[in-house]
Structure formats: C-alpha cells, structure tokens
Design a protein around this motif. Structure first.
Motif, PDB file in Angstrom:
ATOM      1  N   ILE A   2       0.769  -1.351  -0.064  1.00 55.23           N
ATOM      2  CA  ILE A   2      -0.045  -0.002   0.004  1.00 55.23           C
ATOM      3  C   ILE A   2       1.087   1.336  -0.053  1.00 55.23           C
ATOM      4  O   ILE A   2       2.052   1.201   0.329  1.00 55.23           O
ATOM      5  CB  ILE A   2      -0.949   0.052   1.342  1.00 55.23           C
ATOM      6  N   VAL A   3       0.409   2.172  -0.422  1.00 55.47           N
ATOM      7  CA  VAL A   3       0.965   3.511  -0.608  1.00 55.47           C
ATOM      8  C   VAL A   3       0.792   4.340   0.753  1.00 55.47           C
ATOM      9  O   VAL A   3      -0.527   4.334   1.190  1.00 55.47           O
ATOM     10  CB  VAL A   3       0.552   4.482  -1.777  1.00 55.47           C
ATOM     11  N   CYS A   4       2.032   4.519   1.580  1.00 52.61           N
ATOM     12  CA  CYS A   4       1.934   5.294   2.646  1.00 52.61           C
ATOM     13  C   CYS A   4       1.426   6.556   2.579  1.00 52.61           C
ATOM     14  O   CYS A   4       1.891   7.477   1.691  1.00 52.61           O
ATOM     15  CB  CYS A   4       3.242   5.419   3.436  1.00 52.61           C
ATOM     16  N   ASP A   5       0.259   7.199   3.247  1.00 57.75           N
ATOM     17  CA  ASP A   5      -0.243   8.436   3.087  1.00 57.75           C
ATOM     18  C   ASP A   5       0.760   9.422   3.798  1.00 57.75           C
ATOM     19  O   ASP A   5       0.540  10.687   3.490  1.00 57.75           O
ATOM     20  CB  ASP A   5      -1.626   8.437   4.216  1.00 57.75           C
ATOM     21  N   VAL A  10       5.501   3.041  -1.477  1.00 55.35           N
ATOM     22  CA  VAL A  10       4.660   1.764  -1.569  1.00 55.35           C
ATOM     23  C   VAL A  10       5.493   1.125  -0.565  1.00 55.35           C
ATOM     24  O   VAL A  10       6.662   0.529  -0.410  1.00 55.35           O
ATOM     25  CB  VAL A  10       4.797   1.174  -2.921  1.00 55.35           C
ATOM     26  N   ARG A  11       4.677   0.716   0.801  1.00 66.06           N
ATOM     27  CA  ARG A  11       5.418  -0.196   1.631  1.00 66.06           C
ATOM     28  C   ARG A  11       4.425  -1.079   2.234  1.00 66.06           C
ATOM     29  O   ARG A  11       3.177  -0.819   2.081  1.00 66.06           O
ATOM     30  CB  ARG A  11       6.068   0.931   2.780  1.00 66.06           C
ATOM     31  N   ALA A  12       4.534  -1.715   3.260  1.00 61.94           N
ATOM     32  CA  ALA A  12       3.718  -2.530   4.159  1.00 61.94           C
ATOM     33  C   ALA A  12       3.181  -1.496   5.209  1.00 61.94           C
ATOM     34  O   ALA A  12       4.054  -1.101   5.867  1.00 61.94           O
ATOM     35  CB  ALA A  12       4.375  -3.713   4.910  1.00 61.94           C
ATOM     36  N   GLU A  22      -9.119   7.253   8.134  1.00 57.40           N
ATOM     37  CA  GLU A  22      -8.237   6.169   8.016  1.00 57.40           C
ATOM     38  C   GLU A  22      -7.026   6.596   7.165  1.00 57.40           C
ATOM     39  O   GLU A  22      -7.360   7.250   6.257  1.00 57.40           O
ATOM     40  CB  GLU A  22      -8.889   4.889   7.675  1.00 57.40           C
ATOM     41  N   TYR A  23      -6.007   6.048   7.733  1.00 53.64           N
ATOM     42  CA  TYR A  23      -4.678   6.497   7.105  1.00 53.64           C
ATOM     43  C   TYR A  23      -3.728   5.116   6.959  1.00 53.64           C
ATOM     44  O   TYR A  23      -3.988   4.256   7.907  1.00 53.64           O
ATOM     45  CB  TYR A  23      -3.857   7.507   7.709  1.00 53.64           C
ATOM     46  N   ASP A  24      -2.994   5.112   5.735  1.00 58.31           N
ATOM     47  CA  ASP A  24      -2.075   3.856   5.640  1.00 58.31           C
ATOM     48  C   ASP A  24      -0.722   4.424   6.091  1.00 58.31           C
ATOM     49  O   ASP A  24      -0.240   5.489   5.507  1.00 58.31           O
ATOM     50  CB  ASP A  24      -2.305   3.304   4.212  1.00 58.31           C
ATOM     51  N   CYS A  29       6.831   5.779   9.216  1.00 59.08           N
ATOM     52  CA  CYS A  29       6.106   7.065   9.572  1.00 59.08           C
ATOM     53  C   CYS A  29       5.497   6.937  10.909  1.00 59.08           C
ATOM     54  O   CYS A  29       5.359   7.878  11.428  1.00 59.08           O
ATOM     55  CB  CYS A  29       5.174   7.261   8.379  1.00 59.08           C
ATOM     56  N   TRP A  30       4.824   5.810  11.352  1.00 60.25           N
ATOM     57  CA  TRP A  30       4.042   5.689  12.396  1.00 60.25           C
ATOM     58  C   TRP A  30       5.108   6.034  13.523  1.00 60.25           C
ATOM     59  O   TRP A  30       4.751   6.491  14.695  1.00 60.25           O
ATOM     60  CB  TRP A  30       3.442   4.223  12.470  1.00 60.25           C
ATOM     61  N   LYS A  31       6.381   5.409  13.410  1.00 60.70           N
ATOM     62  CA  LYS A  31       7.310   5.639  14.508  1.00 60.70           C
ATOM     63  C   LYS A  31       7.578   6.952  14.851  1.00 60.70           C
ATOM     64  O   LYS A  31       7.735   7.638  15.845  1.00 60.70           O
ATOM     65  CB  LYS A  31       8.547   4.629  14.145  1.00 60.70           C
ATOM     66  N   ALA A  32       7.892   7.646  13.667  1.00 60.98           N
ATOM     67  CA  ALA A  32       8.344   9.149  13.667  1.00 60.98           C
ATOM     68  C   ALA A  32       7.049   9.947  14.414  1.00 60.98           C
ATOM     69  O   ALA A  32       7.233  11.033  15.201  1.00 60.98           O
ATOM     70  CB  ALA A  32       8.585   9.687  12.308  1.00 60.98           C
ATOM     71  N   LEU A  33       5.844   9.401  13.887  1.00 58.77           N
ATOM     72  CA  LEU A  33       4.481  10.154  14.337  1.00 58.77           C
ATOM     73  C   LEU A  33       4.272  10.050  16.108  1.00 58.77           C
ATOM     74  O   LEU A  33       3.990  10.837  16.613  1.00 58.77           O
ATOM     75  CB  LEU A  33       3.309   9.487  13.630  1.00 58.77           C
TER      76      LEU A  33
END
Ligand SMILES: [Zn+2]
Length: 83
Positions: A2-5, A10-12, A22-24, A29-33
């Motif tokens: 999926i493309v990361c928002d 394109v990553r898992a 909803e976000y992908d 990015c989630w870690k940074a967030l």
C-alpha cells in the motif's frame, strides 16, 4: 503493498484511524509520528484515543537475585544471625 499516506512510498502499511479518518501508515512514519506525539496532547475523555504502538519493553535478565533496596539491610537467607 500500500502507498503510505505520509511518505508516499509503497510499503507495508498499517491502517490507522486518526481523528476519525483512516490512514495507511508505514511503520517508519508511524514511529516518527509516535515520537512526535509522545509527551504531547491531552487525554480526551469522550473519544477513543489514538493507539500508539506500545513502548519497547526491556526485559530484565532472568535468574537475577533481587537486590536489597538502599537503606534496607541485606537479607541473609538460610543462615542464623551471629550472636
Ligand atoms: Zn511512510
């Protein structure tokens, strides 16, 4: 894949619901967030909180004997105190 928002690559990705949308989000990015958000914000009582990934739990090595706390005399097990 999926493309990361967030980074557009394109990553898992993980699907995360933030503020009703909803976000992908890829793990990077989630870690940074999560790091950006840590220590910020306030607790909302009536809304579901955004679930951040659990902090890494550092496992203590097993088999280590409990140390006496400072100020407490060390306990001696199995021996009678000297008279
Ligand atoms: Zn990303």
């Amino acid at each position: 894949m999926i493309v990361c928002d967030f980074c557009g690559e394109v990553r898992a990705c993980l699907q995360k619901e933030i503020d009703g949308k909803e976000y992908d989000v890829c793990s990077n990015c989630w870690k940074a967030l999560a790091e950006k958000l840590s220590g910020k914000g306030r607790v909302k009582k009536n809304r579901e909180a955004v679930l951040l990934p659990p902090p890494l739990v550092v496992k203590e090595p097993e088999g280590e004997e409990p140390k006496p706390r400072p100020g407490e005399p060390p306990k001696i097990w199995g021996t009678a105190p000297p008279n």
